[in-house]
Design a protein around this motif. Structure first.
Motif, short mmCIF file in Angstrom:
data_model
loop_
_atom_site.label_atom_id
_atom_site.label_comp_id
_atom_site.label_asym_id
_atom_site.label_seq_id
_atom_site.Cartn_x
_atom_site.Cartn_y
_atom_site.Cartn_z
N ILE A 85 -3.80 -2.05 1.75
CA ILE A 85 -4.04 -0.64 1.42
C ILE A 85 -4.35 -0.45 -0.05
CG2 ILE A 85 -2.54 0.15 3.28
CD1 ILE A 85 -0.50 0.93 1.26
N SER A 86 -4.05 -1.46 -0.86
CA SER A 86 -4.44 -1.34 -2.25
C SER A 86 -5.91 -1.64 -2.43
CB SER A 86 -3.63 -2.32 -3.12
OG SER A 86 -2.26 -2.13 -2.90
N GLY A 87 -6.56 -1.89 -1.34
CA GLY A 87 -7.99 -2.07 -1.41
C GLY A 87 -8.43 -3.51 -1.63
N MET A 127 -6.36 4.18 -6.22
CA MET A 127 -6.00 3.97 -4.83
C MET A 127 -5.87 5.33 -4.15
SD MET A 127 -2.72 1.93 -3.28
CE MET A 127 -1.52 3.22 -3.49
N ASP A 128 -6.76 5.58 -3.22
CA ASP A 128 -6.69 6.90 -2.58
C ASP A 128 -6.24 6.76 -1.14
OD1 ASP A 128 -10.08 6.99 -1.52
OD2 ASP A 128 -9.12 5.45 -2.72
N TYR A 129 -5.08 6.14 -1.01
CA TYR A 129 -4.54 5.93 0.33
C TYR A 129 -3.60 7.09 0.67
CZ TYR A 129 -2.00 3.60 4.12
OH TYR A 129 -1.42 3.27 5.31
N GLN A 130 -3.74 7.63 1.83
CA GLN A 130 -2.87 8.72 2.23
C GLN A 130 -1.71 8.15 3.04
OE1 GLN A 130 -3.59 11.20 0.45
NE2 GLN A 130 -4.61 12.72 1.73
N ARG A 135 -0.80 1.98 10.76
CA ARG A 135 -0.07 2.41 9.56
C ARG A 135 0.93 1.34 9.17
NH1 ARG A 135 -2.16 6.03 6.46
NH2 ARG A 135 -3.76 7.00 7.73
#
Lengths: 227, 214, 242
Positions: B77-79, A1-4, A186
């Motif tokens: 957000i975990s995709g 998971m490349d969430y900023q 966000r």
């Protein structure tokens, strides 16, 4: 998971969040006052009234406690709008919340009233106290004191329930969150922050109500025991 | 009837079906979390009690709609691209788990100390004591409040409307948007909720009375 | 009016059970009457009829000039004149002793607070509790609580005092202090009706002893009634030391 993770919205929107929290608090306090008064009144009717009013209160309590707050709020808010009655969202929210919390308060206070030993009621009668005096000086103070923890929990739950009033356009904390989310995308961070704010507010509410109780219930304060 | 067509009524009933599905998910998931939680909180060590206590405090201090949002955005957000049902189900599970855990903890603690001692004194091992002596008694005490909480789950499933989950409340809202007959529409929705919840509430009340009498 | 209480063939049932089957006796002003008898003889019911806690279904009952058997009796007014002390004291736990005592004078008789407190302290002095005025009931012994209950009824300045087995719930060592208070009230000339199991006390303080049996007044007489019972029932009752 490349969430900023990005909490930068805090710097730009913190004032909005505070406004929302403040509205939530005001909504809650108004509801607590009105809901408590209404709840105690209905509990008295429920325990002391004539058969018909008693049954009406029971029905009222059963209906409110077996339907969701959301539906009650929608019914009120959209219903009033449909008959062209202009009610500001905050007022509609407080009305819906008051009706809802009063049903639960009635049951709590009623349970408290029913724990007062009959002997005390007899003694009060034999001192020539009127029904009204007996209720206000002997029965209700004790009933409320006994059930105070349950009342606190109920009111904290109600404060958390103000969150759904975002659905009827009240500008409380959750609604603010939704607005910020639609601007900054966000969502996760925003609602984490909002969750924290609610945590703090519910903790503060509990503390405040416990403080009020400590002051109001002199006996408990002086002796440190519960009735 | 009252400005609502049969199709629209069926639409609302379909939403009611999903309310039941979500409630069932919440209850089952909550029970799976609640039982170990109850055991941990009644018999666990200090660290375990602290951690589980934190979980309960969090759930009891955050509105369910907000938990729903956190689950919803957390999943995206975990995709994953999952339907709202998953987010709602996770949120309801977390919510129900905390509350059922507290209720059941109370029921376990309501079993008198002497029962634990007696079980110990006939040389039962800890797990056996819990399984054969304590839980059966705690379960009897737990039936009434658990049924009562099931009513809460069903009502509070309506909060899933904030993440667009198609439940009874959402379907009612949609029908209202097209018919503009809010009193009729939401009364119908209220009646359906009432028809589901009231029998359960009465059952819980009767069970409680029966228990008190014994 | 010299007859404060007059029972005239009073009848009362609870459902199918007839508890009072024609009770007749009189209590004059300044007299102390002790109702004695077995449990179930009707003595407590008879006492509770006097201040309207139970209703009379047949016969006549006159209390302080009022007809208790008629409909529409003003119980509220009656209770300003008739005080009662219960077996289980029934003090209000959320109030101090002084607050318990001044509640009646302030709320019912509309007395100002300091006036009521002066009266209250006077009453507490009479029962020997003036040092406990600021205490809560749970901080006191049973005997003290019962004396506080007596002070509470006295503060209404009643014409008649009723005592319903007021020492039965107390440990033996505590009954003395309560009985002494009742004695002093009698010496002051208060009209009283007592339901009691304390035979010695009844003998010494009562002007009239009323022995009840199976819902009627079986025998009545002065303090020496217990020494010279006329009927076998009373003889047996006294002989059993009840």
């Amino acid at each position: 998971m490349d969430y900023q993770f990005d909490f930068s919205f805090l710097t730009s929107h913190w004032r909005d969040l505070l406004d929302g929290a403040w509205l939530t608090l005001r909504m809650s306090l108004a509801t607590i006052v009105f809901g408590f008064v209404l709840g105690v009144t209905l509990a008295v009717v429920r325990t002391q009234g004539a058969p018909l009013p008693r049954r009406l209160v029971t029905w009222y309590v059963d209906v409110i406690r077996n339907t969701p707050l959301v539906i009650q709020a929608f019914w009120l808010f959209f219903g009033l709008a449909a008959i062209q009655v202009r009610v500001p969202a905050m007022a509609a929210a407080v009305i819906a919340l008051t009706i809802n919390v009063s049903a639960y308060t009635t049951e709590i206070v009623r349970a408290g009233i029913e724990t007062i030993p009959k002997g005390q009621v007899e003694a009060a009668e034999c001192l020539a106290l009127t029904r009204w005096q007996m209720l206000s000086v002997v029965v209700l103070p004790q009933a409320v004191e006994r059930m105070y923890p349950a009342l606190i929990s109920q009111f904290v739950l109600m404060m958390l329930a103000t969150s759904i009033m975002s659905q009827i356009s009240a500008e409380e904390l959750t609604a603010i969150g939704y607005r910020i989310q639609s601007e900054t995308f966000r969502g996760f961070e925003i609602y984490i922050v909002i969750a924290v704010v609610y945590l703090v507010m519910s903790w503060l509410l509990r503390l405040t109500m416990a403080g009020v109780g400590a002051v109001a219930f002199t006996r408990r304060r002086r002796l440190g025991t519960s009735i | 009837m009252f400005g609502i067509s049969i199709d629209q009524l069926l639409f609302i009933v379909k939403g009611a079906g999903w309310t039941l599905v979500l409630s069932a998910m919440g209850f089952v998931g909550g029970a799976l979390i609640g039982l170990p939680l109850a055991l941990a909180r009644s018999r666990g060590g200090r660290a375990l009690k602290a951690i589980t206590g934190l979980y309960v405090q969090l759930v009891q201090g955050i509105p369910l709609p907000v938990i729903m949002f956190v689950a919803y955005f957390g999943i995206s957000i975990s995709g994953f691209d999952l339907p709202a049902l998953v987010a709602a189900g996770l949120a309801m599970t977390a919510y129900a788990g905390a509350y059922l855990g507290e209720i059941w903890k109370g029921c376990i603690q309501a079993v008198p100390r002497t029962q634990w001692e007696a079980a110990e004194c006939i040389a039962l091992k800890p797990l056996q004591r819990v399984l054969y002596v304590i839980l059966p008694q705690a379960a009897r005490i737990a039936v009434a409040p658990t049924v009562g909480f099931l009513v809460q789950i069903i009502k509070n499933s309506s909060y899933a409307v904030v993440i667009g989950f198609f439940d009874l409340t959402y379907s009612a809202r949609v029908v209202n948007n097209s018919t503009f007959r809010p009193f009729a529409v939401f009364t119908v929705a209220a009646l359906i909720y009432f028809a589901i919840c009231y029998p359960l509430s009465s059952l819980s009340y009767r069970l409680e009375r029966r228990l008190a009498r014994r | 009016m010299n007859q404060i209480v007059r029972f005239d063939k009073v009848v009362k049932s609870f459902g199918a059970a007839q508890v009072l089957r024609g009770v007749s006796f009189t209590v004059e002003r300044g007299q102390v009457a002790a109702l004695i008898g077995r449990s179930g003889s009707g003595k407590t019911t008879a006492l509770r009829c006097i201040n309207g806690l139970e209703t009379v279904q047949g016969g006549e009952l006159h209390v302080c000039g009022r007809e208790m058997h008629a409909s529409g009796v003003d119980l509220h007014a009656l209770r300003k004149e008739v005080g009662i002390v219960f077996q289980s004291y029934n003090l209000f736990p959320h109030m101090t002793v002084l607050q318990n005592v001044t509640l009646g004078p302030r709320k019912v008789k509309g007395m100002a607070r300091d006036q009521a407190e002066t009266l209250g302290m006077q009453m507490l002095r009479k029962v020997g509790l003036e040092e406990r005025a600021g205490y809560y009931p749970e901080q006191m012994s049973g005997g003290q609580q019962q004396r506080a209950a007596i002070a509470r009824s006295l503060a209404m300045e009643p014409k008649l005092m009723l005592f319903d087995e007021v020492t039965s719930a107390l440990d033996p060592e505590l009954t003395g202090e309560v009985l002494r208070v009742i004695e002093s009230l009698a010496a002051d000339g208060m009209t009283m009706v007592l339901v009691t199991h304390e035979m010695e006390f009844a003998r010494s303080v009562a002007d009239q002893i009323v022995f009840m049996h199976q819902g009627v007044v079986w025998e009545t007489g002065g303090g020496d009634l217990l020494d010279q019972p006329a009927t076998p029932e009373l003889r047996q009752f006294v002989g059993n030391g009840l």
